[in-house]
Design a protein around this motif. Sequence first.
Motif, short mmCIF file in Angstrom:
data_model
loop_
_atom_site.label_atom_id
_atom_site.label_comp_id
_atom_site.label_asym_id
_atom_site.label_seq_id
_atom_site.Cartn_x
_atom_site.Cartn_y
_atom_site.Cartn_z
N LYS A 229 -10.61 90.67 -5.31
CA LYS A 229 -11.26 91.45 -4.34
C LYS A 229 -11.13 90.60 -3.26
CE LYS A 229 -12.02 95.37 -1.65
NZ LYS A 229 -10.79 96.58 -1.55
N GLY A 230 -10.48 89.35 -3.68
CA GLY A 230 -10.72 88.05 -2.42
C GLY A 230 -10.69 88.48 -0.91
N ASN A 231 -9.96 89.64 -0.80
CA ASN A 231 -9.63 90.05 0.83
C ASN A 231 -11.11 89.72 1.72
OD1 ASN A 231 -9.94 92.30 -0.85
ND2 ASN A 231 -8.89 94.04 0.56
N ILE A 232 -12.11 90.40 0.54
CA ILE A 232 -13.85 90.92 1.15
C ILE A 232 -14.25 89.32 0.78
CG2 ILE A 232 -15.76 92.16 1.45
CD1 ILE A 232 -12.86 93.04 2.64
N MET A 233 -14.18 89.15 -0.65
CA MET A 233 -15.00 88.35 -1.14
C MET A 233 -14.35 86.77 -1.33
SD MET A 233 -18.69 89.45 -1.20
CE MET A 233 -18.95 89.11 -1.95
N LYS A 234 -14.22 86.42 0.08
CA LYS A 234 -12.93 85.38 -0.35
C LYS A 234 -13.49 83.27 -1.07
CE LYS A 234 -11.96 86.08 4.27
NZ LYS A 234 -10.71 87.18 3.82
N PHE A 235 -14.69 83.24 -1.71
CA PHE A 235 -15.08 82.53 -1.62
C PHE A 235 -15.67 82.74 -3.32
CE2 PHE A 235 -16.58 81.40 2.88
CZ PHE A 235 -14.54 81.28 3.17
N THR A 236 -15.60 83.80 -3.54
CA THR A 236 -15.68 83.85 -5.27
C THR A 236 -14.17 84.75 -5.80
OG1 THR A 236 -16.81 86.41 -4.52
CG2 THR A 236 -18.62 84.69 -5.09
N GLU A 237 -14.02 85.76 -5.46
CA GLU A 237 -13.20 86.44 -5.93
C GLU A 237 -11.58 85.81 -5.20
OE1 GLU A 237 -13.21 90.51 -7.20
OE2 GLU A 237 -15.20 90.74 -7.59
N GLY A 238 -11.91 85.20 -4.28
CA GLY A 238 -10.62 84.63 -3.48
C GLY A 238 -10.68 83.34 -4.03
N GLN A 239 -11.72 82.52 -4.38
CA GLN A 239 -11.05 81.20 -5.26
C GLN A 239 -10.66 81.40 -6.21
OE1 GLN A 239 -13.05 78.21 -2.84
NE2 GLN A 239 -11.45 78.36 -4.72
N PHE A 240 -11.17 82.57 -7.37
CA PHE A 240 -10.56 83.02 -8.63
C PHE A 240 -9.14 82.82 -8.55
CE2 PHE A 240 -8.93 86.15 -11.58
CZ PHE A 240 -9.73 85.06 -12.68
N ARG A 241 -8.64 83.92 -7.34
CA ARG A 241 -7.03 83.47 -6.67
C ARG A 241 -6.11 82.22 -7.52
NH1 ARG A 241 -6.29 86.29 -1.31
NH2 ARG A 241 -7.45 83.73 -1.46
N ASP A 242 -6.98 81.78 -6.50
CA ASP A 242 -6.56 80.06 -5.62
C ASP A 242 -6.61 79.15 -6.84
OD1 ASP A 242 -5.85 81.63 -3.61
OD2 ASP A 242 -7.55 80.32 -2.65
N TRP A 243 -7.60 79.75 -7.75
CA TRP A 243 -7.33 78.16 -9.13
C TRP A 243 -6.71 79.18 -10.28
CZ3 TRP A 243 -13.46 79.41 -8.92
CH2 TRP A 243 -13.83 78.42 -7.81
N GLY A 244 -6.29 80.43 -10.40
CA GLY A 244 -5.78 80.87 -10.79
C GLY A 244 -3.98 80.28 -10.44
N TYR A 245 -3.49 80.52 -9.11
CA TYR A 245 -2.35 79.30 -9.23
C TYR A 245 -2.32 78.17 -9.17
CZ TYR A 245 -0.92 83.65 -7.06
OH TYR A 245 0.12 85.39 -6.58
N GLU A 246 -3.81 77.75 -9.10
CA GLU A 246 -3.82 76.09 -9.11
C GLU A 246 -3.32 75.64 -10.27
OE1 GLU A 246 -7.29 74.11 -7.63
OE2 GLU A 246 -6.78 74.72 -6.06
N VAL A 247 -3.82 76.38 -11.51
CA VAL A 247 -3.17 76.11 -12.96
C VAL A 247 -2.05 76.60 -13.42
CG1 VAL A 247 -3.83 77.70 -15.72
CG2 VAL A 247 -5.76 77.11 -14.52
N ALA A 248 -1.20 77.17 -12.46
CA ALA A 248 -0.02 77.89 -13.09
C ALA A 248 1.05 76.50 -12.24
CB ALA A 248 0.16 79.49 -12.51
N GLN A 249 0.77 76.17 -11.50
CA GLN A 249 1.30 75.26 -10.45
C GLN A 249 1.34 74.28 -11.21
OE1 GLN A 249 0.45 76.64 -6.37
NE2 GLN A 249 2.17 77.66 -6.79
#
Length: 420
Positions: A229-249
């Motif tokens: 739910k990173g569109n609302i909780m940018k620094f918790t759930e949004g960071q989860f998304r960003d960290w996920g892409y970091e792992v992938a890339q």
Amino acid sequence: MEFDKIDVPDEGEPIEVIDEEADEFEVPDTPIIPILHGDGIGTDVGPAAQQVLEAAANATGRDIAWMRIYAGETAREMYDENLPEDTVNAIEEFRVAIKGPLTTPVGAGFRSLNVALRKTLDFYANVRPTYHLDGVPSPVSEPKQMDMVTFRENTEDVYAGIEWEAGTDEVEEVREFVEDDMGFDDTIHSGDVGIGVKPITEFGSKRLIRRAIDYALEHDRDSVTLVHKGNIMKFTEGQFRDWGYEVAQEEYGDEVITEDTLWEERDGEQPDDAVVVNDRIADNMLQQVLTRTDEYDVLATMNLNGDYISDACGAQIGGLGIAPGANFGDARCLAEPVHGSAPKYAGQDKVNPTAMILSGVLMFDYMGWGDAAQLVKDAVEETISSKQVTYDLERQIEGGEKLATSEFAEAVVENIEKLS
């Protein structure tokens, strides 16, 4: 390791860890596997699952040295405590175990006994496969389209959340800190308010997402979807998304590509040997698992989202009575059904043991016993498709034969013998 009130089987051998961080281990032909039947209906489904899993091991030239362990009600009778060291130490020592449902008594000192086991032994990934078995009634027209595996983070988010109760001095201190010291003047409405915080860490997020990607690669899955739910909780759930892409890339090279790369550089043509990583907003994902079911494979998400989504997926394939699960750590696995203990049905030999049996399938797969895992799954499906079912399914199936819990286990064992 010595134990106080439980016995280590003489005939089995422990699973040997080769490299814990790499999740590498060696499983003997007769491993020692701790089993916790559990509370409530655990007294029925635990022995049923044990019987079926042992039959499948035997049919594939192996055996299991079961080691009974205890938590919850049975532990209080033996140890006068809910989660004895014997139980924790046995799972730690022998690495792979299976358990039934547990009920946390009021005032027990735990939010949940299940959560306590997961956190104490660092089972950081709650893994829930969702797939349809022939013959199981479903509320959707094409339940076979559902074949997803949810990787749900098991140690953070609401499982590590902190709350302050409305009307207390403590919650007022938190309110003052947020509004005055941190400068968020309009954050909290006036009047009584309860406040909670939830931690999402880079370490916890990345190891969960890494585990999901590894699973997708090992099991020839096409995609891993980061749900948030990173569109609302940018620094918790949004960071989860960003960290996920970091792992992938950063960690997988050509084995993993992002959805953006798939469309911008490859016009939607996915390489045969690569996993696509994408992300979806949690509320949209709850819709997509119903409307675009066959487009998703592996889901990776935080604790609360994973609970919602895996249950929604389970509804499409017949409900939690047949929904398996397991908890993965580094070179360790604790399999367990998704459903609860349903104490009002305890000891009646009537409930459906399929969820715990299929949790054993996930355990076998983790151990590298893929042939035994497939045999159990096929035998369960054969039993249900022949309309030999427990009461929960029989009342939905025209011409069904109602079996007791123990009778259903015996029918599955008979089908294991026929199929092997």
